[in-house]
Scaffold this active site. Sequence first.
Site, PDB file in Angstrom:
ATOM      1  CE  LYS A 257     -10.427  82.587  67.469  1.00  0.00           C
ATOM      2  NZ  LYS A 257      -9.014  82.986  67.286  1.00  0.00           N
ATOM      3  CG  ASP A 262      -7.794  80.079  62.317  1.00  0.00           C
ATOM      4  OD1 ASP A 262      -8.198  80.275  61.152  1.00  0.00           O
ATOM      5  OD2 ASP A 262      -7.143  80.904  62.976  1.00  0.00           O
ATOM      6  CE  LYS A 269      -4.307  79.973  61.851  1.00  0.00           C
ATOM      7  NZ  LYS A 269      -3.677  81.139  62.489  1.00  0.00           N
ATOM      8  CG  ASP A 280      -8.458  79.739  66.985  1.00  0.00           C
ATOM      9  OD1 ASP A 280      -8.006  80.345  67.969  1.00  0.00           O
ATOM     10  OD2 ASP A 280      -8.599  80.263  65.867  1.00  0.00           O
ATOM     11  CG  ASP A 339      -4.882  83.487  60.254  1.00  0.00           C
ATOM     12  OD1 ASP A 339      -5.720  82.720  60.776  1.00  0.00           O
ATOM     13  OD2 ASP A 339      -3.666  83.448  60.507  1.00  0.00           O
ATOM     14  CD  GLU A 341      -9.944  83.158  62.936  1.00  0.00           C
ATOM     15  OE1 GLU A 341      -9.820  82.623  64.055  1.00  0.00           O
ATOM     16  OE2 GLU A 341      -8.970  83.577  62.298  1.00  0.00           O
ATOM     17  NE  ARG A 343      -8.699  90.530  64.936  1.00  0.00           N
ATOM     18  CZ  ARG A 343      -7.453  91.003  64.975  1.00  0.00           C
ATOM     19  NH1 ARG A 343      -7.225  92.258  64.643  1.00  0.00           N
ATOM     20  NH2 ARG A 343      -6.451  90.224  65.333  1.00  0.00           N
TER      21      ARG A 343
END
EC number: 3.4.11.1
Length: 490
Positions: A257, A262, A269, A280, A339, A341, A343
Amino acid sequence: MTDIELIAKDPAKITADVLVVAVGKDEGGARILPGPSGKSLTGLSRLLPALGVTGKADEVVRVPGGDGVAADVVLLTGVGNLGDGGPGLEALRRAAGAAARNLAGTGSAVLALPAEDAAAVGAVAEGALMGAYRLGQYRASDPAPVERLQLSTPAARQKDCKAALVRARAVGDGVREVRDLVNASPKHLFPGSFVDAAKSASKGTRVKVTVLDEKQLAAGGYGGILGVGQGSTRPPRLVRIEHSPSRPRAHYALVGKGITFDSGGLSLKPAKGMENMKDDMAGAATVLHTVLAATALDLPVRVTGWLALAENMPGSNAQRPSDVVTMRDGTTVEILNTDAEGRLVMADALVAALEERPDAVLDIATLTGAQMVALGGRVGGVMGTDDVRGAVVSAAEDVGEQFWPMPLPAELRPSLDSAVADLANVGGREGGMLTAGLFLKEFVGETPWAHLDVAGPAFNESGPYGYTPKGGTGMGLRTLLGVLESAGRR
């Protein structure tokens, strides 16, 4: 960059800025461990109680060199409680790391920790190289890492010990580079510049780098990656990197990933939750440098690495809750929370990786806050098929990382059902780490697979310990490399 070499000389007689020795504790109290320097430090051993030295893990104490020691300073580093067989490999790794952190600003040091075989040599060298890390990219006032380390061992000339040092250097280099990427400002590290970093790191190696830009992603049907990246002015990328030996014994795919920042997208968030979201992309950084380490060590395993790179921002073109995206394999996904995202980009990359029919696939991601709730900041979760999940846990135990095997309960799968699409991108609140794993499972079919969630362990928000600094840790690289090495021995 810190350099390390093996020597067979008496370390007490070597002129250096610092001589590093290990202290452990047992029923009799603290004691300097037997080693090449033991006879020269008999007097110092008697002073340990008066100095307040306990030998506990992460304890570092400096004292003057004194008579019989050529170094100006002796650094005592704790290995913790001593068992019947002496300190374990992870205790040595941590003690060497704690010492190396303390050696910042030092020109040279001799390590006289117990290292009489290849396993111990590798552990001490790994710990020292990882502990010597300093970011220094944005703050010039930080002291430079120790320049030169010599590891004293009577086995310095043995072939297996020399090989252990080569491996330790590959691990140390890889972990350092992962940390640099994770610690980089998101102003400077975004999908395009990550691609540049991957190309630069691969230059001069046999690793092949292929990049799909936003137009190629659209043509290829990568709706997950494109959907996540469309809210940013800096478009997404999918990077494929390959280590391809002449006679591979297996083919493993690694997927990472790479959300370079993010914000949560439109499902924004809270401010506090964004502070460390530059981390991230740790999974992609780990995959990149695991592949490079496999090449440096010439592992007899073909490794294809996939870096799913995007920036999740709430721009005017950002995807919305209730949007439906079509993934690389044609699966439709209803976006309920922007959020969730990671996956989405991972699923697209998993599909691409599996199109090449690898023997197994492993993905690594800072995927869920639920991982931290369940396992804390130092233990990663691993889900997947029993064989690959077990291989990850076994490799982690061997290299000194912590991964806990987690289930994928079938009863949680219905929470991912959508009224308008094949899947929803989030399930219920309970078992969030597990439902994320179940989402990814939808895209791997029957291929042996493991999903490593390192949301907590990838970034250390507290103080440094052992060989682990504050900030990016590089956690996961040693485990992935261990899995590949094990596959190469079959």
